[in-house]
Each structure stands twice: as C-alpha cells, then as structure tokens.
Design an enzyme around this catalytic site. Structure first.
Site, PDB file in Angstrom:
ATOM      1  CG  MET A  92      28.688  10.163  51.821  1.00  0.00           C
ATOM      2  SD  MET A  92      27.250  11.246  51.694  1.00  0.00           S
ATOM      3  CE  MET A  92      26.290  10.764  53.125  1.00  0.00           C
ATOM      4  CG  ASP A  93      34.853   8.251  57.235  1.00  0.00           C
ATOM      5  OD1 ASP A  93      34.480   9.038  58.118  1.00  0.00           O
ATOM      6  OD2 ASP A  93      35.640   7.312  57.453  1.00  0.00           O
ATOM      7  N   GLY A  94      34.898  11.555  56.672  1.00  0.00           N
ATOM      8  CA  GLY A  94      35.944  12.566  56.729  1.00  0.00           C
ATOM      9  C   GLY A  94      35.469  13.986  56.934  1.00  0.00           C
ATOM     10  CB  THR A 264      35.639   9.619  51.153  1.00  0.00           C
ATOM     11  OG1 THR A 264      34.685   9.802  52.216  1.00  0.00           O
ATOM     12  CG2 THR A 264      34.900   9.685  49.827  1.00  0.00           C
ATOM     13  CB  SER A 265      38.072   9.662  55.125  1.00  0.00           C
ATOM     14  OG  SER A 265      37.760   8.461  55.802  1.00  0.00           O
TER      15      SER A 265
END
Length: 317
Positions: A92-94, A264-265
């Site tokens: 889970m990035d960003g 993500t991101s």
C-alpha cells in the site's frame, strides 16, 4: 501503509482541516471513534479546501442503523469466480503523496488510506479470496522520523481497536507478521489479543505485515531450523525448502504463497516484502495512489491475473 478505515479522527461535518505543527498530526477533532463501515473520504472543492466527511454510504447498502453489516460487492462479469486468487498481497503505497496533492497533513493520507483497506477486505470476502496480506510498516521504516513512526503505530493501534468486533462478527481472522519486539508493549498485547480472539475464524484471513522484513523472515526461519539441527531434532540431510517454509512467518495461513501481488503509486519494486513467498507470484503495478485504490483498480488487476498462464517453470504443450 495502512489504508481503509479506523478509530481515527474524522470530523462529523465538512470543515477545513486545520494544519498542525507536525505533518503527521491531525486536528483534535480527528480523535473521535467512528465505524469504518460508514466512512467515505473525499475531496471537496479546491485542494486547500479539502475536508473529510463521515457519510452514510446509501449506494453501498449502508445506513446509520446497519453499521454492523458489510456492503455486498457483486463479482463483475469480466471476472470468473473460479479463477480468483486464493491469496492477494498488497504493498500500500502513496498515502503521503495523496495528502500532499490535496494540501493536507501527511498523516491524513495514512488515515484516508485505511478506508481503501477496509473496502478491499470487504471485496475479497465477497469474491471468494481467502487471504489478503498487506505491507503496513516495513522494518526498514524504523529509520523514518520518530513523529511519523509514532503516528503510524498509533494509527495501527486505533485500527485494531475499532475493527476487532466487526472482524469477530464477520468471521475474519487477523494475523500480524514481523518483528514485534520493537513495538510498544501496549500494541504487542493488543495484537496478541486480536490474534487470539479471531484465530478460529475461517471466512477470511487478513495478514498485516508490521515491522516486517522479507530478508529477516528468511534469516529467522534458517535460525530456527539450525537450532533444531543443533538439538538433534532433525538431521542435516533433513533440511529442505519445505522445512524452511514451515518456519516462515506466513506459516500462519493455509495459503502462504500470494498468487497476486499489487503495488500502488507507480513504484516498480517489492521493497523487501515476502521475498521467499513471491517466487512464483504474479505482479501487478498501478499508478493509482493507495487512498484512491478501489474496486475498479482491483478489478483491472484481477482481470490481468486471470488472463495469465501460471506454469511454475513448466511449459504447456
């Protein structure tokens, strides 16, 4: 990091978010407990005027009177239920970039991200996915500023406290992997209690990686095997992949190897996450920042997964 919904601070009404001295602290009005089932985070007006509002998600079948029920997500016609992955892992990035784009404190991005996690859990439960592993806090993240680390650990603690009862009702088992020795004692106890109180649940398993390192996971597994050899429990010739896999932290689940990894991101790396377990995992990278990741992005990822041929080193004639 964590991204879905929790016992975090979200005001009742649309009010501008007050900036604090620390980018990881929100206004005191963000400290009121709330139900993840009714939280929607959205931008209103300009970036400077972005605010949070707790709304009843009527279009998802929720109202203030049925907060204990999860929304139902139908499987899109583009997907086949029998081809769903058993285990999905997500980096889970960003979160911080999401907040900065909106002129919000960095901590608000992590808080908003919890909503995405809760929705993903609900979707997985409804679509037959059995295990979801999320990278919430890397062991390598301990070098970050202390105020950020404290905020993230506090957020994790509030998430568990606010969600544990709904997990029990919904038959969700929660497991936490990683080096817990560096966590605050109160959080260690909370994790232990959450794992114990949900260990018999079988509808779905949420594995949260906190203070986790893929390299250390392999090292600690090898140490455990070596100790057994030293004590004469096993012979040197007994050591094989299966024996090491039994000592990895993902041995807590029936499906220890993710079928699909989503990050993500727009970043294109695994960042020391589940290094052994990802040997034959399918990867999917998306530009969407984690708080904006929703059912559409997940459907695209699953569609891509279902179109791939998994040969595990072999060749189909």
């Amino acid at each position: 990091m964590l991204s879905s919904s929790v016992n975090i601070a979200i005001p009742n009404t649309l009010l501008p978010v007050k900036q604090s001295h620390s980018p990881f602290r929100s206004d005191s009005s963000f400290r009121r407990p709330f139900s993840l089932h009714r939280l929607r985070v959205r931008a209103v007006g300009s970036a400077a005027g972005v605010a949070f509002k707790e709304e009843e998600e009527e279009e998802r079948g929720l109202s203030s009177g049925d907060a204990g029920d999860s929304p139902v997500y139908d499987v899109p016609p583009t997907l086949r239920r029998e081809l769903m992955p058993k285990h999905v892992a997500v980096i889970m990035d960003g979160n911080v970039r999401w907040a900065r784009h909106r002129g919000l404190p960095s901590g608000a991005g992590h808080e908003a991200g919890v909503k995405s996690l809760r929705q993903l859990v609900e979707i997985c439960c409804g679509w037959g996915i059995k295990v979801l592993t999320v990278f919430a806090f890397s062991y390598d993240n301990w070098i970050r500023p202390q105020v950020e680390v404290e905020f993230l650990l506090s957020l994790f603690e509030r998430v568990i406290k606010s969600e544990i009862e709904s997990f029990k009702r919904e038959g969700i088992r929660i497991s936490v992997i990683g080096d817990s020795t560096k966590l605050p004692p109160s959080l260690q106890q909370l994790i232990h209690d959450a794992e114990e109180s949900t260990k018999e649940n079988s509808n779905f398993q949420l594995i949260v990686a906190v203070s986790y390192s893929g390299k250390y996971d392999v090292v600690q597994a090898c140490r455990s095997v070596a100790q057994k050899a030293k004590e004469g429990v096993i012979e040197l010739g007994d050591i094989n992949e299966s024996l090491i896999e039994q000592e990895l932290e993902t041995s807590c689940t029936e499906y220890p190897y993710p079928d699909l990894l989503i990050r993500t991101s727009g970043e294109l790396r695994v960042s020391n996450f589940l290094l052994w377990q990802l040997a034959y995992t399918e990867f999917f990278f998306v530009q969407t920042l984690w708080p904006d990741f929703g059912i559409e992005d997940f459907t695209v990822a699953l569609t891509s997964f279902q179109q791939r041929q998994r040969r595990y080193g072999g060749r189909k004639s």
